[in-house]
Each structure stands twice: as C-alpha cells, then as structure tokens.
Design an enzyme around this catalytic site. Sequence first.
Site, PDB file in Angstrom:
ATOM      1  N   LYS A  13     -98.792 -52.727  25.896  1.00 48.04           N
ATOM      2  CA  LYS A  13     -99.395 -53.008  27.203  1.00 48.04           C
ATOM      3  C   LYS A  13    -100.898 -52.772  27.227  1.00 48.04           C
ATOM      4  O   LYS A  13    -101.651 -53.593  27.730  1.00 48.04           O
ATOM      5  CB  LYS A  13     -98.778 -52.137  28.309  1.00 48.04           C
ATOM      6  N   ARG A  88     -94.635 -47.227  38.534  1.00 50.00           N
ATOM      7  CA  ARG A  88     -93.548 -46.881  37.619  1.00 50.00           C
ATOM      8  C   ARG A  88     -92.315 -46.397  38.376  1.00 50.00           C
ATOM      9  O   ARG A  88     -91.279 -46.162  37.747  1.00 50.00           O
ATOM     10  CB  ARG A  88     -94.015 -45.744  36.694  1.00 50.00           C
ATOM     11  N   ARG A 127     -98.244 -44.982  16.066  1.00 53.93           N
ATOM     12  CA  ARG A 127     -99.402 -44.648  16.906  1.00 53.93           C
ATOM     13  C   ARG A 127     -99.603 -43.125  16.933  1.00 53.93           C
ATOM     14  O   ARG A 127    -100.723 -42.633  16.967  1.00 53.93           O
ATOM     15  CB  ARG A 127     -99.188 -45.180  18.324  1.00 53.93           C
ATOM     16  N   ARG A 133    -101.489 -38.459  19.709  1.00 53.06           N
ATOM     17  CA  ARG A 133    -101.215 -38.156  21.122  1.00 53.06           C
ATOM     18  C   ARG A 133    -100.116 -37.111  21.218  1.00 53.06           C
ATOM     19  O   ARG A 133     -99.085 -37.234  20.571  1.00 53.06           O
ATOM     20  CB  ARG A 133    -100.770 -39.427  21.849  1.00 53.06           C
ATOM     21  N   ARG A 144     -89.450 -40.461  27.022  1.00 52.66           N
ATOM     22  CA  ARG A 144     -90.250 -41.454  27.754  1.00 52.66           C
ATOM     23  C   ARG A 144     -89.492 -42.775  27.887  1.00 52.66           C
ATOM     24  O   ARG A 144     -89.553 -43.432  28.922  1.00 52.66           O
ATOM     25  CB  ARG A 144     -91.597 -41.661  27.058  1.00 52.66           C
TER      26      ARG A 144
HETATM   27  P1  AMP Z   1     -99.051 -44.345  29.426  1.00 48.86           P
HETATM   28  O1  AMP Z   1    -100.288 -44.238  28.611  1.00 48.86           O
HETATM   29  O2  AMP Z   1     -99.103 -45.470  30.440  1.00 48.86           O
HETATM   30  O3  AMP Z   1     -97.797 -44.408  28.603  1.00 48.86           O
HETATM   31  O4  AMP Z   1     -98.951 -43.007  30.290  1.00 48.86           O
HETATM   32  C1  AMP Z   1     -98.882 -41.747  29.670  1.00 48.86           C
HETATM   33  C2  AMP Z   1     -98.232 -40.723  30.589  1.00 48.86           C
HETATM   34  O5  AMP Z   1     -99.012 -40.601  31.795  1.00 48.86           O
HETATM   35  C3  AMP Z   1     -96.837 -41.085  31.079  1.00 48.86           C
HETATM   36  O6  AMP Z   1     -95.823 -40.757  30.148  1.00 48.86           O
HETATM   37  C4  AMP Z   1     -96.749 -40.249  32.351  1.00 48.86           C
HETATM   38  O7  AMP Z   1     -96.558 -38.881  32.071  1.00 48.86           O
HETATM   39  C5  AMP Z   1     -98.167 -40.401  32.914  1.00 48.86           C
HETATM   40  N1  AMP Z   1     -98.245 -41.578  33.800  1.00 48.86           N
HETATM   41  C6  AMP Z   1     -98.979 -42.710  33.587  1.00 48.86           C
HETATM   42  N2  AMP Z   1     -98.812 -43.571  34.597  1.00 48.86           N
HETATM   43  C7  AMP Z   1     -97.956 -42.990  35.476  1.00 48.86           C
HETATM   44  C8  AMP Z   1     -97.372 -43.387  36.698  1.00 48.86           C
HETATM   45  N3  AMP Z   1     -97.623 -44.580  37.238  1.00 48.86           N
HETATM   46  N4  AMP Z   1     -96.543 -42.504  37.323  1.00 48.86           N
HETATM   47  C9  AMP Z   1     -96.283 -41.310  36.802  1.00 48.86           C
HETATM   48  N5  AMP Z   1     -96.765 -40.876  35.632  1.00 48.86           N
HETATM   49  C10 AMP Z   1     -97.603 -41.710  34.957  1.00 48.86           C
END
Ligand code: AMP
Length: 191
Positions: A13, A88, A127, A133, A144
């Site tokens: 994404k 989400r 990754r 990370r 996740r």
């Molecule tokens: P991502 O890089 O989009 O995978 O986001 C990394 C982490 O940030 C996720 O696993 C959540 O812990 C948090 N996070 C990102 N976006 C959201 C969201 N819309 N709602 C809740 N937690 C989020």
Amino acid sequence: MRLLIMGPPGAGKGTQAKAVADHFGVPAISTGDIFRANVGQGTPLGVEAKRYMDAGEYVPDEITNNMVRDRIAEPDAEQGFLLDGYPRTLAQVTELDGMIDATGHQLDAVLVLTVDTDAVVGRLLKRAEIEGRPDDTEDVIRRRLEVYAEETEPLIEVYATRGLVVSVDGMGDIAEVQQRIFDALDSVPQS
Ligand code: AMP
C-alpha cells in the site's frame, strides 16, 4: 480526487500510495507513517501509539480520528488526498464520512489491493530485515493480519455497497501493479 487505499499489511500500500498520490497531485496521508514519525520524535502521541503498534494492535479510534481530522484540514489536502491505512474500523469509516461531508466533497474511490496471504507474510518478514520495524516480528505480523481480517476487511463490503471499490491485483512487481492501478483509476470520475 479523494481516495482510500486498502489491503492487508504487506500488500504494498505505502509504495503504491505515493505513486498514485503523485499521479493525481494530492498528498498521500499514511496514518502509520504519522504514528511512526511521532514515535521517532518521542511526542506524547508517539509514546501512546507505540504501545499498540509494537503489539500489532490498532491505536484507539479517538486518537487516530483526531490525528486524521487535523491532517486533512491542512491546506495541501484541500483539493484532495489519498488516505493510506485509514479508515481501519467501522467507527473510523463513520468519522471519515463526517469529515468529508463537512468539506462538501465526497469520496471518489476505494482502491483495494488484493494479495495472496502467504506472499504477504514473506514480504513483511523481508521488510522486517531491511527496515527493522519493531512491529515486523513474526508474532506481531500474525497478530496484525488477524486484526486486519477481523476489523478492517469487512470495511471493503461497506464501500462496495456504496459502489466505490476498485479492486486491483497487488501481486507482481511494483511497476506492473502501478500500471494496473492507473488503468483502473483513470476511468474514475473526479469530484
Ligand atoms: P501501517 O504502517 O499502516 O501498517 O500502520 C502501522 C501501525 O500503526 C498499525 O499496525 C497500527 O498499530 C497503527 N495504525 C495505523 N493506522 C491506524 C488506524 N487507522 N487505526 C488504528 N491504528 C492504526
């Protein structure tokens, strides 16, 4: 253009979001990136968010919603935006509806990247090695994916009912997927 990009963790994404946003001349807004920036700077928001992120859980809706509301109120998002990683949860969908309604605009499309789950786990582990990370350990990756399936996947149906979903096969190399996305989105009318 007001767009969302959705798909499981590891679907690519972030990479595609930037290319699509450039293509339409709108900012790519990634909630994950904003949280990570706050964690890096040690802000109170970052300290709070880190607890959830490191466990593979979602940051509470209220925190996330307020952050997005502030971000899309910035001048660069006036003509549109591409949201990556938000909404989400169903509660976030409702909040976003309100935020967009308040601007007098509407959502144009929800781009859904479809991928093979086994391939996704492989991508995330790779990754993890490259970026280090803290939420890319194998246990956290599994959590996740579970949280995504429970909380986020059902949102695709919500947007499909509204006729907004544009589904694109996310498997293949980056340029190939990018071309598929552009082909699919170029026929979407912009509000
Ligand atoms: P991502 O890089 O989009 O995978 O986001 C990394 C982490 O940030 C996720 O696993 C959540 O812990 C948090 N996070 C990102 N976006 C959201 C969201 N819309 N709602 C809740 N937690 C989020």
